[in-house]
Design a protein around this motif. Structure first.
Motif, short mmCIF file in Angstrom:
data_model
loop_
_atom_site.label_atom_id
_atom_site.label_comp_id
_atom_site.label_asym_id
_atom_site.label_seq_id
_atom_site.Cartn_x
_atom_site.Cartn_y
_atom_site.Cartn_z
N UNK A 149 9.81 31.87 -20.90
CA UNK A 149 10.41 30.58 -20.55
C UNK A 149 11.71 30.78 -19.78
N UNK A 150 12.30 31.96 -19.92
CA UNK A 150 13.55 32.29 -19.22
C UNK A 150 13.26 32.72 -17.79
N UNK A 151 13.98 32.13 -16.85
CA UNK A 151 13.90 32.59 -15.46
C UNK A 151 14.81 33.79 -15.25
N UNK A 152 15.91 33.84 -16.01
CA UNK A 152 16.83 34.97 -15.98
C UNK A 152 17.29 35.26 -17.41
N UNK A 153 17.54 36.53 -17.70
CA UNK A 153 18.16 36.92 -18.96
C UNK A 153 19.36 37.80 -18.64
N UNK A 154 20.53 37.39 -19.11
CA UNK A 154 21.77 38.14 -18.88
C UNK A 154 22.22 38.79 -20.19
N UNK A 155 22.44 40.09 -20.15
CA UNK A 155 22.85 40.81 -21.35
C UNK A 155 23.81 41.94 -20.96
N UNK A 156 24.05 42.87 -21.88
CA UNK A 156 25.06 43.90 -21.63
C UNK A 156 24.42 45.29 -21.47
N UNK A 157 25.26 46.25 -21.20
CA UNK A 157 24.80 47.60 -20.86
C UNK A 157 24.18 48.36 -22.03
N UNK A 158 24.30 47.84 -23.25
CA UNK A 158 23.75 48.53 -24.42
C UNK A 158 22.30 48.14 -24.70
N UNK A 159 21.70 47.37 -23.81
CA UNK A 159 20.29 46.99 -24.01
C UNK A 159 19.42 48.24 -24.03
N UNK A 160 18.61 48.44 -25.08
CA UNK A 160 17.77 49.64 -25.14
C UNK A 160 16.81 49.73 -23.95
N UNK A 161 16.53 50.95 -23.53
CA UNK A 161 15.68 51.18 -22.37
C UNK A 161 14.30 50.58 -22.54
N UNK A 162 13.72 50.70 -23.75
CA UNK A 162 12.37 50.19 -23.96
C UNK A 162 12.32 48.67 -23.84
N UNK A 163 13.38 48.00 -24.29
CA UNK A 163 13.43 46.54 -24.16
C UNK A 163 13.55 46.15 -22.69
N UNK A 164 14.39 46.88 -21.97
CA UNK A 164 14.55 46.60 -20.53
C UNK A 164 13.21 46.76 -19.81
N UNK A 165 12.47 47.80 -20.16
CA UNK A 165 11.17 48.02 -19.52
C UNK A 165 10.18 46.92 -19.87
N UNK A 166 10.21 46.46 -21.13
CA UNK A 166 9.30 45.38 -21.55
C UNK A 166 9.61 44.08 -20.81
N UNK A 167 10.88 43.77 -20.67
CA UNK A 167 11.26 42.56 -19.94
C UNK A 167 10.85 42.65 -18.48
N UNK A 168 11.08 43.80 -17.86
CA UNK A 168 10.72 43.98 -16.46
C UNK A 168 9.22 43.87 -16.27
N UNK A 169 8.46 44.42 -17.21
CA UNK A 169 6.99 44.34 -17.13
C UNK A 169 6.51 42.90 -17.27
N UNK A 193 8.04 40.47 -16.01
CA UNK A 193 8.49 39.74 -14.83
C UNK A 193 9.87 39.15 -14.96
N UNK A 194 10.65 39.62 -15.95
CA UNK A 194 12.01 39.11 -16.17
C UNK A 194 12.96 40.30 -16.18
N UNK A 195 13.24 40.85 -15.01
CA UNK A 195 14.17 41.97 -14.94
C UNK A 195 15.55 41.49 -15.39
N UNK A 196 16.12 42.06 -16.45
CA UNK A 196 17.38 41.54 -17.00
C UNK A 196 18.58 41.83 -16.10
N UNK A 197 19.52 40.90 -16.11
CA UNK A 197 20.81 41.12 -15.46
C UNK A 197 21.71 41.84 -16.46
N UNK A 198 22.15 43.04 -16.11
CA UNK A 198 22.93 43.86 -17.02
C UNK A 198 24.40 43.84 -16.60
N UNK A 199 25.28 43.46 -17.52
CA UNK A 199 26.71 43.37 -17.20
C UNK A 199 27.51 44.39 -18.00
#
Length: 252
Positions: A224-244, A246-252
């Motif tokens: 349901x999210x068009x964008x997800x904004x989070x921080x640099x501590x996001x685990x790699x596996x979660x980042x990969x799941x989000x990207x898969x 179709x929601x590549x996270x914005x990392x700050x």
């Protein structure tokens, strides 16, 4: 390290582990047991933890919503970076729904001075935005939750249904690829669902500690999210799941 910085680290470690010992904290921070006891006593007086014999535990079980006073002390730097990232996505002239909570307040502080129409779903957020003459501030009415100061109930939901917003900046208690976006309080979740329906775009803002967690009430699926904004501590596996998904996270 001063007392404020030490207490901040105590709270963040306790949030991760649930229980801490005075001896361990004394060794970690290279201060006396008495200093740690004073820190714990002050944090307990603020309702941020509960002292035990020889240490401290979380003020509430992990199955319940942490108090706002605690959440505002946790991951403050990450929330500020997320707020800057989110605000960069909003164009002047937009109509925006903005959630509450500690992350919502951080975003409101970054929005001060912007030419936007903002429907604040929380009294704290509305108060911050009222300092900005350039910003048109709306509130949905209805009932206000004690402690959280968020608007809830059928009246607030009906108000949201009467409008169409460009963007909804959603904060959440937990994010899980299977369980979706979830909230501790079911009334808050209902308002978030109403805001989601009334908005063209959904921007989710949450720090990395919320991922892989599940709270009580479901708001929506992660997609349901068009964008997800989070921080640099996001685990790699979660980042990969989000990207898969179709929601590549914005990392700050």
């Amino acid at each position: 390290m001063n007392a404020t910085e030490r207490q901040q680290q105590i709270l963040e470690t306790l949030d991760l582990r649930g229980r801490l010992a005075i001896a361990e904290l004394s060794a970690r921070f290279e201060v006396s047991d008495m200093t740690i006891r004073r820190d714990l006593a002050q944090l307990e007086a603020e309702g941020l933890l509960r002292r035990t014999h020889g240490g401290a535990v979380r003020s509430q079980s992990g199955n319940f919503e942490p108090p706002y006073a605690l959440r505002t002390r946790l991951n403050a730097e990450s929330k500020r970076a997320i707020a800057v990232s989110v605000v960069a996505q909003l164009a002047d002239g937009e109509t925006v729904v903005l959630d509450g909570g500690s992350t919502g307040v951080a975003i409101a502080e970054e929005l001060v001075g912007r030419k936007l129409t903002v429907c604040a779903l929380n009294l704290r957020v509305a108060d911050v935005l009222m300092a900005s003459p350039a910003t048109r501030v709306m509130v949905p009415g209805g009932e206000v939750r004690h402690g959280e100061q968020s608007f809830v109930g059928p009246a607030a939901e009906r108000t949201l249904a009467d409008y169409r917003f460009d963007s909804y900046v959603m904060t959440v208690s937990a994010v899980d690829m299977t369980a979706g976006l979830t909230e501790w309080n079911e009334a808050d979740a209902a308002i978030k669902r109403a805001a989601l329906v009334s908005s063209t775009r959904c921007i989710v803002a949450c720090d990395s500690t919320k991922f892989g967690q599940t709270a009580f009430a479901r708001v929506a699926a992660v997609d349901a999210a068009d964008q997800i904004h989070t921080d640099t501590h996001l685990p790699t596996d979660v980042r990969q799941s989000l990207t898969a998904a179709g929601i590549a996270p914005y990392i700050s």
